[in-house]
Design an enzyme around this catalytic site. Structure first.
Site, PDB file in Angstrom:
ATOM      1  N   LYS A   1       0.707  -1.159  -0.078  1.00 52.96           N
ATOM      2  CA  LYS A   1       0.083  -0.129  -0.134  1.00 52.96           C
ATOM      3  C   LYS A   1       1.135   1.434  -0.001  1.00 52.96           C
ATOM      4  CE  LYS A   1      -1.546   1.727   3.807  1.00 52.96           C
ATOM      5  NZ  LYS A   1      -1.588   3.389   3.996  1.00 52.96           N
ATOM      6  N   ASN A   2       1.708   1.389   1.040  1.00 55.19           N
ATOM      7  CA  ASN A   2       2.543   2.640   1.088  1.00 55.19           C
ATOM      8  C   ASN A   2       3.337   3.029  -0.162  1.00 55.19           C
ATOM      9  OD1 ASN A   2       1.315   3.027   3.480  1.00 55.19           O
ATOM     10  ND2 ASN A   2       3.042   2.751   4.520  1.00 55.19           N
TER      11      ASN A   2
ATOM     12  N   ASP B   1       4.952   0.672  11.904  1.00 54.37           N
ATOM     13  CA  ASP B   1       3.606   0.096  11.645  1.00 54.37           C
ATOM     14  C   ASP B   1       3.406  -1.343  11.890  1.00 54.37           C
ATOM     15  OD1 ASP B   1       3.091   2.507  10.331  1.00 54.37           O
ATOM     16  OD2 ASP B   1       3.515   1.755   7.998  1.00 54.37           O
TER      17      ASP B   1
ATOM     18  N   CYS C   1      -4.638  13.523  12.708  1.00 54.33           N
ATOM     19  CA  CYS C   1      -4.639  12.351  12.310  1.00 54.33           C
ATOM     20  C   CYS C   1      -4.495  11.620  13.644  1.00 54.33           C
ATOM     21  CB  CYS C   1      -3.457  12.027  11.242  1.00 54.33           C
ATOM     22  SG  CYS C   1      -3.346  10.372  11.352  1.00 54.33           S
TER      23      CYS C   1
ATOM     24  N   ARG D   1      -8.664  -0.044   4.096  1.00 54.06           N
ATOM     25  CA  ARG D   1      -7.633   0.834   3.498  1.00 54.06           C
ATOM     26  C   ARG D   1      -6.119   0.178   3.413  1.00 54.06           C
ATOM     27  NH1 ARG D   1      -6.097   4.940   7.378  1.00 54.06           N
ATOM     28  NH2 ARG D   1      -4.869   5.302   5.739  1.00 54.06           N
TER      29      ARG D   1
ATOM     30  N   ARG E   1       1.150  14.754  13.024  1.00 55.80           N
ATOM     31  CA  ARG E   1       1.562  14.362  11.463  1.00 55.80           C
ATOM     32  C   ARG E   1       1.735  15.932  10.745  1.00 55.80           C
ATOM     33  NH1 ARG E   1      -0.477   8.726   9.365  1.00 55.80           N
ATOM     34  NH2 ARG E   1       1.389   8.625   8.401  1.00 55.80           N
TER      35      ARG E   1
HETATM   36  C1  UD1 Z   1       4.658   6.908   6.314  1.00 58.38           C
HETATM   37  C2  UD1 Z   1       3.709   5.833   6.132  1.00 58.38           C
HETATM   38  C3  UD1 Z   1       3.325   5.207   7.446  1.00 58.38           C
HETATM   39  C4  UD1 Z   1       4.379   4.905   8.520  1.00 58.38           C
HETATM   40  C5  UD1 Z   1       5.378   6.225   8.747  1.00 58.38           C
HETATM   41  C6  UD1 Z   1       6.709   5.837   9.406  1.00 58.38           C
HETATM   42  C7  UD1 Z   1       2.764   6.103   3.836  1.00 58.38           C
HETATM   43  C8  UD1 Z   1       1.656   6.423   3.216  1.00 58.38           C
HETATM   44  N1  UD1 Z   1       2.816   6.013   5.448  1.00 58.38           N
HETATM   45  O1  UD1 Z   1       4.011   8.064   6.745  1.00 58.38           O
HETATM   46  O2  UD1 Z   1       2.683   4.040   7.276  1.00 58.38           O
HETATM   47  O3  UD1 Z   1       3.949   4.773   9.766  1.00 58.38           O
HETATM   48  O4  UD1 Z   1       5.693   6.487   7.086  1.00 58.38           O
HETATM   49  O5  UD1 Z   1       7.302   4.830   8.662  1.00 58.38           O
HETATM   50  O6  UD1 Z   1       3.749   5.630   3.459  1.00 58.38           O
HETATM   51  N2  UD1 Z   1       7.204  14.554  10.482  1.00 58.38           N
HETATM   52  C9  UD1 Z   1       7.173  16.163  10.822  1.00 58.38           C
HETATM   53  N3  UD1 Z   1       6.957  17.107   9.870  1.00 58.38           N
HETATM   54  C10 UD1 Z   1       6.756  16.267   8.663  1.00 58.38           C
HETATM   55  C11 UD1 Z   1       6.618  15.114   8.272  1.00 58.38           C
HETATM   56  C12 UD1 Z   1       6.755  14.107   9.275  1.00 58.38           C
HETATM   57  O7  UD1 Z   1       7.420  16.436  12.068  1.00 58.38           O
HETATM   58  O8  UD1 Z   1       6.610  17.332   7.450  1.00 58.38           O
HETATM   59  C13 UD1 Z   1       7.145  13.890  11.635  1.00 58.38           C
HETATM   60  C14 UD1 Z   1       6.021  12.970  11.954  1.00 58.38           C
HETATM   61  O9  UD1 Z   1       5.099  13.586  12.600  1.00 58.38           O
HETATM   62  C15 UD1 Z   1       6.523  11.749  12.460  1.00 58.38           C
HETATM   63  C16 UD1 Z   1       7.920  11.436  11.948  1.00 58.38           C
HETATM   64  O10 UD1 Z   1       7.982  12.535  11.297  1.00 58.38           O
HETATM   65  O11 UD1 Z   1       6.829  12.003  14.087  1.00 58.38           O
HETATM   66  C17 UD1 Z   1       7.908  10.448  10.862  1.00 58.38           C
HETATM   67  O12 UD1 Z   1       6.854  10.571   9.861  1.00 58.38           O
HETATM   68  P1  UD1 Z   1       6.867  10.274   8.239  1.00 58.38           P
HETATM   69  O13 UD1 Z   1       7.864   9.245   8.042  1.00 58.38           O
HETATM   70  O14 UD1 Z   1       6.933  11.524   7.310  1.00 58.38           O
HETATM   71  O15 UD1 Z   1       5.368   9.512   7.959  1.00 58.38           O
HETATM   72  P2  UD1 Z   1       4.502   9.507   6.867  1.00 58.38           P
HETATM   73  O16 UD1 Z   1       5.210   9.843   5.578  1.00 58.38           O
HETATM   74  O17 UD1 Z   1       3.363  10.443   7.100  1.00 58.38           O
END
Ligand code: UD1
Length: 427
Positions: A22-23, A313, A123, A405, A128
């Site tokens: 999915k991701n 995850d 979320c 999902r 996030r």
């Molecule tokens: C993706 C995955 C999700 C997984 C996560 C971590 C998808 C669709 N989802 O989510 O299943 O749990 O990676 O492996 O691929 N952060 C910030 N600022 C930002 C972006 C992130 O502070 O602009 C923080 C987030 O709050 C979190 C950390 O960085 O604490 C990691 O998040 P991130 O790796 O970005 O997760 P996603 O890409 O949203």
């Protein structure tokens, strides 16, 4: 609304085919925006999020066509063509339902020189934010404006110059957006402390197949030399390491044995090591992973971390599994601040879990008893299914749209290996 009913206690045994990730699908699909030629993705999982992403792409004028699959292929084949984009706006209605919609930001600015995307908002598993997505694009020359709940990113002169950005924390989504935007930038982009998740490698491989130039694939420093244009490609989505890990936990918690067909061990090493520490036997063969629980599960201590560490995850599924271990386990969640919403639901089934700050102590060998429980997010839902498989009596999981999902044909796959599980409507 549909619910899932499980009568627990059956030992699972047999083969489960692992679907496309999915991701990975959610970051490969927006690549269709980067070229006017057709992009065909094979092995797409049949999931609500993938359908929603297709609808989002249609909003920009991308045509999407689902083709028949070959008899030897489970996944879906979709061809997308963005001959001419008619819009560069991702509206609130779609983004609020699917957070991953933010992944159109990078490719839209890459192709059109501008993008307007609704802010995703809160979320269930934490705040996030998307600040890192925006900072990385800014470092590459984008001008960012925030107004009325939308973010507008513009490339001065229609094309990003490219630039250097060091991520202060590892972010999968921000790395993906930056990569897609950099692929067609005017100059070179260097991303440091980039995410190294297998899904990022999958994205790099697709971009390279489309003509992009990326150095350092699979490492924390990615160097992207922008290209004037990218071309079409046909690409197969990687297997879902989280789905595979979840079914491995299902084998373990039921004292069973499962062959996870199509799973890729190198993508999920930390999960396999943790299962082995818990006393589960893992046998890797070409094209599959065999998981067998022999004897009681052992307690383990785990802390979530970016890849190659233990995946956030997988935390909820391990927590369910460790309720049956012979002793106390400690799980620490370092990625998301509010990712223990499954704890009160597991407790209602008899689990003994104590959360203090970011850590949870799971005292094992609690007899689980079936109960009505509510899914709160995707992976939390799976932990309730796992607990239900091990519980005595009937477990009813509601709000299963979360499961739809991320888990393709969940009840079908589990029924085929001996679980007493069914989906029932309200009617
Ligand atoms: C993706 C995955 C999700 C997984 C996560 C971590 C998808 C669709 N989802 O989510 O299943 O749990 O990676 O492996 O691929 N952060 C910030 N600022 C930002 C972006 C992130 O502070 O602009 C923080 C987030 O709050 C979190 C950390 O960085 O604490 C990691 O998040 P991130 O790796 O970005 O997760 P996603 O890409 O949203």
């Amino acid at each position: 609304m549909d619910r899932i009913l499980i009568r627990g206690g059956n030992r699972l045994s047999g083969r489960i085919a692992i679907s496309g990730a999915k991701n990975s699908a959610l970051t490969l699909l927006p690549c269709a925006l980067l070229t006017d030629e057709p992009l065909t993705l094979r092995n797409l999982p049949r999931l609500a999020d993938v359908d929603s992403f297709g609808h989002l792409l249609n909003q920009f004028g991308v045509s999407t066509m689902i083709e028949g699959t070959r008899p030897d292929e489970f996944g879906r084949v979709m061809t997308m063509r963005a001959s001419r984009l008619t819009s560069s706006t991702a509206p609130y209605d779609i983004v609020r339902k699917m957070r991953a919609s933010i992944l159109v930001l990078g490719p839209l600015i890459g192709r059109m020189g501008e993008a307007t995307v609704s802010l995703p908002g809160g979320c269930a598993i934490g705040n996030r934010p998307i600040d890192l997505h925006l900072k990385a694009l800014e470092a590459m020359g984008a001008e960012i404006e925030l107004a009325a709940g939308y973010v507008k990113a513009t490339a001065p002169g229609g094309r990003l110059p490219g630039g250097r950005f060091t991520f202060p924390v590892v972010s999968v989504g921000a790395t993906e957006n930056a990569l897609m935007a950099a692929a067609t930038a005017k100059g070179t982009t260097v991303l440091e402390n980039a995410a190294r998740e297998p899904e990022i490698v999958d994205l790099c491989r697709l971009l390279i197949a489309m003509g992009a130039s990326i150095d350092g694939v699979g490492t924390e420093t990615l160097t992207i030399e922008g290209r004037d244009r990218l071309h079409g490609a046909t690409y197969r989505v990687m297997p879902d390491r989280i789905e595979a890990g979840s079914y491995a936990c299902a084998a373990a918690i039921t004292g069973g044995a499962l062959e996870l067909v199509g799973a890729e061990a190198s993508d999920m090493r930390a999960t396999l090591v943790a299962l082995q520490e818990a006393g589960v036997t893992i046998t890797e063969t070409a094209g599959s992973i065999h998981v067998a629980a022999n004897g009681p599960l052992q307690p383990v201590s785990l802390s979530t971390a970016p890849f190659p560490g233990f995946a956030t995850d997988m935390q909820a599924q391990f927590m369910a599994m460790l309720t049956q271990a012979d002793g106390a386990s400690v799980l620490t969640e370092t990625i998301f601040e509010n990712r223990y919403m499954h704890v009160p639901e597991l407790a209602r089934m008899g689990a003994d879990i104590q959360v203090t700050g970011r850590s949870a102590v799971v005292r094992g060998q609690s007899p689980l008893i079936g109960a009505p429980v509510m899914a709160t997010d995707l992976r939390a839902s799976m932990s309730l299914i796992l607990a239900g498989l091990a519980a005595t009596g009937e477990t009813q999981v509601s709000r299963i749209y979360h499961l739809d999902r991320g888990y393709e044909r969940l009840e079908e796959k589990l029924q085929a290996v001996g679980a007493d599980i069914e989906r029932v409507g309200d009617g």
